[in-house]
Motif scaffolding. Structure first.
Motif: not given
Length: 425
Positions: A259-266, A289-291, A313-323, A341-344
């Protein structure tokens, strides 16, 4: 035999000018004291600077190779004395090298210690030597920040190098992942990536990246790479992967049910900085679909992220991590970011290695001169201008002496031509 009052006045003025010019040449410090002292007595804001020594920083020499996170560098700067006397000199450290330490002077093999007081250095100078060298130690440039993004579709390492001195021909040797290929080196200036792969001779071998032949005070570099064939095959077999915000969905084959993936993973962060930090992850929506994606995280050093985001659908967004590393002791810390998202659910590992603040390296004992390896010539023009000003000052003084002598000779000549007068009582 007698002289008229106007002749006596001219002779007196000529002699005074001659004495003043001569003392300026022979005793510059005395002249400085006399003029400024008289000015202060009568309340005039007068300052007179006499040049006793000059540093030719444009021809400074690095006597050791400059390696980031390496050893101290011995630097020597040509010194020129003015006059021929022995005196104690106090002056400012050469501009741009205030962080130097373990200073000493080598006057034709006679090594003299230099006393440091803040930004001033002092030593007893034998000015008859005229040309000598000032030696000191400079700390090596350091990597003060290292951030690594590791994903299935790309690899990225960003390093910031800091140096308190202007150094040349600097070299870097850092670790990189061996699971990628087509490594590219970028210099980051004003948020712009400038490709320096060829100019700085980037080479990657056995998990190490080296590049060199650049000058610095402070610089930020980024090494980027793409996945090699083995990694691509592994991603195709198991599905997943990602692109870290490189624009669009990464060109890897993903399983139809993913359904989706996240980069980077590390994400790996190595720094000695105390304070806020920021990193980014990118979420890609592969659904038809929109999710909405829910985001959570642990809080060892991460303190804020948005809690959810909705993507078409087939869109992406950059999410900042504040530390924030404020108050943390040096050591290793790990936090996790969870995107569901859902069970994933996908997890991003964020590792922080907080280093101790760098201390000054140990000082070297003064040694005899070493062979010259590197010569810098960037500031010759400025030094030439400064020397030109000094030469003009010397020429004016010499002109004053000659004028006084000519005036005195003229008065004496006129007097000798005049007949002797007899005064009767």
């Amino acid at each position: 035999m007698s002289l008229r009052k106007d002749k006596i006045f001219l002779i007196t003025i000529s002699v005074m000018l001659l004495l003043l010019a001569s003392s300026t040449l022979l005793f510059p410090s005395m002249t400085n004291s006399i003029i400024t002292g008289l000015a202060s007595i009568i309340g005039l804001p007068v300052t007179l600077n006499i040049t006793h020594v000059s540093f030719d920083t444009g021809n400074r020499e690095q006597l050791d190779p400059v390696i980031v996170n390496g050893n101290n560098i011995t630097i020597r700067i040509p010194v020129t004395y003015y006059d021929n006397i022995t005196m104690n000199i106090t002056t400012n450290k050469p501009t741009g090298f205030e962080c130097g330490y373990d200073w000493y002077i080598n006057e034709s093999g006679n090594i003299k210690s230099v006393i440091v007081n803040g930004t001033n250095i002092s030593w007893e100078a034998d000015k008859s030597v005229k040309n000598t060298y000032l030696y000191f130690e400079a700390p090596p440039p350091l990597i003060i920040s290292e951030v690594t993004y590791t994903g299935d579709s790309y690899y990225e390492k960003t390093i910031t190098i800091s140096s308190c001195c202007a150094l040349i021909n600097v070299s870097v040797n850092v670790s990189v992942s061996e699971d990628y290929e087509d490594y590219t080196l970028y210099l980051i200036e004003n948020n712009t990536l400038i490709n320096k792969t060829g100019e700085y001779h980037l080479q990657v071998s056995n998990g190490r990246a080296t590049f060199y032949s650049f000058n610095l005070s402070n610089k930020t570099f980024r090494i980027q790479a793409t996945p090699n064939a083995t990694l691509v095959e592994r991603v195709i077999r198991v599905g997943g992967g990602g692109g870290g915000g490189r624009g669009g969905i990464p060109m890897l084959n993903y399983t139809p049910t993913q359904p989706f993936f996240v980069e980077p993973n590390y994400i790996s962060i190595i720094t000695s900085a105390q304070g806020p930090l920021k990193a980014n992850i990118t979420i890609y929506n592969l659904r038809g679909e929109e999710k909405t994606f829910n985001i959570s995280f642990t809080t060892n050093f991460i303190y804020d992220m948005r809690s959810s985001i909705t993507l078409p659908h087939k869109d992406f967004a950059e999410i900042p991590i504040y530390m924030d590393t404020t108050g943390l002791e040096p050591g290793d810390y790990t936090d996790y970011v969870y995107v569901r998202s859902g069970d994933t659910e996908e997890r991003v590992t964020v590792n922080l290695e907080l280093l101790e603040a760098e201390e000054e390296a140990e000082e070297k004992t003064p040694v005899q001169e070493q062979p010259k390896q590197i010569i810098i010539g960037e500031e010759k023009e400025q030094v030439t201008r400064e020397m030109g000003v000094k030469k003009k000052s010397a020429m004016l003084t010499l002109l004053l002496v000659i004028s006084s002598l000519l005036l005195l000779a003229g008065v004496v000549f006129l007097y000798l031509r005049k007949k002797t007068k007899i005064i009767r009582y």
